[in-house]
Design a protein around this motif. Structure first.
Motif, PDB file in Angstrom:
ATOM      1  N   GLY A  52       0.820  -1.210   0.000  1.00 37.63           N
ATOM      2  CA  GLY A  52       0.000   0.000   0.000  1.00 37.63           C
ATOM      3  C   GLY A  52       0.851   1.256   0.000  1.00 37.63           C
ATOM      4  N   VAL A  93      -4.598  -6.205  -6.741  1.00 38.22           N
ATOM      5  CA  VAL A  93      -5.212  -4.910  -6.439  1.00 38.22           C
ATOM      6  C   VAL A  93      -6.423  -4.730  -7.342  1.00 38.22           C
ATOM      7  CG1 VAL A  93      -4.894  -2.415  -6.353  1.00 38.22           C
ATOM      8  CG2 VAL A  93      -2.962  -3.915  -5.914  1.00 38.22           C
ATOM      9  N   LYS A  96     -11.935   0.538  -7.561  1.00 36.82           N
ATOM     10  CA  LYS A  96     -13.335   0.913  -7.767  1.00 36.82           C
ATOM     11  C   LYS A  96     -13.391   2.427  -7.624  1.00 36.82           C
ATOM     12  CE  LYS A  96     -15.105  -3.396  -5.890  1.00 36.82           C
ATOM     13  NZ  LYS A  96     -15.909  -4.027  -4.869  1.00 36.82           N
ATOM     14  N   TYR A  97     -13.938   3.093  -8.619  1.00 36.91           N
ATOM     15  CA  TYR A  97     -13.924   4.543  -8.566  1.00 36.91           C
ATOM     16  C   TYR A  97     -15.257   5.132  -8.991  1.00 36.91           C
ATOM     17  CZ  TYR A  97     -12.465   3.426 -13.332  1.00 36.91           C
ATOM     18  OH  TYR A  97     -12.371   2.879 -14.585  1.00 36.91           O
ATOM     19  N   ASN A 103     -11.278   3.724  -4.562  1.00 35.53           N
ATOM     20  CA  ASN A 103     -10.889   2.744  -3.561  1.00 35.53           C
ATOM     21  C   ASN A 103      -9.968   1.727  -4.204  1.00 35.53           C
ATOM     22  OD1 ASN A 103     -12.600   3.967  -1.769  1.00 35.53           O
ATOM     23  ND2 ASN A 103     -14.145   2.383  -1.799  1.00 35.53           N
ATOM     24  N   PHE A 104      -8.863   1.460  -3.559  1.00 34.82           N
ATOM     25  CA  PHE A 104      -7.957   0.400  -3.974  1.00 34.82           C
ATOM     26  C   PHE A 104      -8.083  -0.709  -2.940  1.00 34.82           C
ATOM     27  CE2 PHE A 104      -6.048   4.263  -5.664  1.00 34.82           C
ATOM     28  CZ  PHE A 104      -5.843   3.897  -6.987  1.00 34.82           C
ATOM     29  N   ILE A 105      -8.379  -1.920  -3.394  1.00 35.88           N
ATOM     30  CA  ILE A 105      -8.530  -3.053  -2.490  1.00 35.88           C
ATOM     31  C   ILE A 105      -7.360  -4.003  -2.730  1.00 35.88           C
ATOM     32  CG2 ILE A 105      -9.999  -4.975  -1.770  1.00 35.88           C
ATOM     33  CD1 ILE A 105     -11.632  -2.245  -3.664  1.00 35.88           C
ATOM     34  N   THR A 107      -5.417  -7.379  -1.541  1.00 33.37           N
ATOM     35  CA  THR A 107      -5.702  -8.627  -0.823  1.00 33.37           C
ATOM     36  C   THR A 107      -4.468  -9.519  -0.831  1.00 33.37           C
ATOM     37  OG1 THR A 107      -6.570  -9.608  -2.847  1.00 33.37           O
ATOM     38  CG2 THR A 107      -8.174  -8.649  -1.344  1.00 33.37           C
ATOM     39  N   THR A 120      -7.402  -8.055   3.929  1.00 29.57           N
ATOM     40  CA  THR A 120      -7.714  -7.075   2.898  1.00 29.57           C
ATOM     41  C   THR A 120      -7.369  -5.689   3.429  1.00 29.57           C
ATOM     42  OG1 THR A 120      -9.542  -8.426   2.106  1.00 29.57           O
ATOM     43  CG2 THR A 120      -9.553  -6.128   1.460  1.00 29.57           C
ATOM     44  N   THR A 122      -8.046  -1.791   2.341  1.00 27.06           N
ATOM     45  CA  THR A 122      -8.753  -0.889   1.436  1.00 27.06           C
ATOM     46  C   THR A 122      -8.217   0.522   1.638  1.00 27.06           C
ATOM     47  OG1 THR A 122     -10.739  -2.250   1.528  1.00 27.06           O
ATOM     48  CG2 THR A 122     -11.011   0.009   0.740  1.00 27.06           C
ATOM     49  N   ALA A 124      -9.022   4.127   0.629  1.00 25.49           N
ATOM     50  CA  ALA A 124     -10.113   4.937   0.088  1.00 25.49           C
ATOM     51  C   ALA A 124      -9.673   6.388   0.066  1.00 25.49           C
ATOM     52  CB  ALA A 124     -11.363   4.767   0.951  1.00 25.49           C
TER      53      ALA A 124
END
Length: 129
Positions: A52, A93, A96-97, A103-105, A107, A120, A122, A124
Motif C-alpha cells: 500500500g 489490487v 473501484k472509482y 478505492n484500492f482493495i 488482498t 484485505t 482498502t 479509500a
C-alpha cells in the motif's frame, strides 16, 4: 372527601411478580486460545501495508495521477487497470472509482497453505467533489 369516579382500586391488591426469573450464571468454558492463524494474518497484513505504501508513492507522482484520473473519468477501465499493474505490486489490487473518489482493495494471495485470503487492505481516497 372527594370521590373520583375514574379511580378504581382492586380488592384485594394483586401481588407484584418480577418480569423475569433470576437464574444463576453458569460458568462458561472457552476453548484454548490459538494465535497461529492470527499471527499469520499479522505477518500477511504487514506485506499489504508495504505494498500500500508503494501504491501511495506512485499515486503521489503528478503525471501518473493525471493519467489515471483522466482514464477513469473517460471510463477506460482497461487503461486504469493497466496503470495500476504497471506499479508492479506483489499482491492483487482492484480499483473501484466514482466521480468523487477511488478505492484500492489490496488482498493477500492464496496458496496451498492458505486456500482463502486472510486479509484485505482498502485504501479509500477522495479525488473530486
Amino acid at each position: 372527601m372527594y370521590h373520583n369516579p375514574f379511580h378504581f382500586q382492586i380488592y384485594p391488591p394483586m401481588p407484584v411478580y418480577p418480569v423475569y426469573a433470576m437464574y444463576p450464571q453458569l460458568p462458561r468454558s472457552y476453548p484454548p486460545v490459538d494465535i497461529k492463524i492470527f499471527s499469520q494474518s499479522v505477518h500477511s497484513f504487514r506485506l499489504l501495508m508495504e505494498q500500500g505504501s508503494i501504491l501511495l508513492d506512485r499515486l503521489g507522482d503528478a503525471g501518473f495521477a493525471q493519467k489515471m484520473m483522466s482514464a477513469a473519468q473517460q471510463g477506460k477501465n482497461v487503461e486504469v487497470d493497466r496503470l495500476i499493474k504497471s506499479i508492479g505490486l506483489k499482491v492483487p489490487v482492484a480499483a473501484k472509482y466514482t466521480p468523487t473518489g477511488i478505492n484500492f482493495i489490496l488482498t493477500t494471495q492464496t496458496n496451498q497453505n492458505q486456500p482463502a485470503s486472510c486479509c484485505t487492505l482498502t485504501v479509500a481516497m477522495k479525488w473530486g467533489r
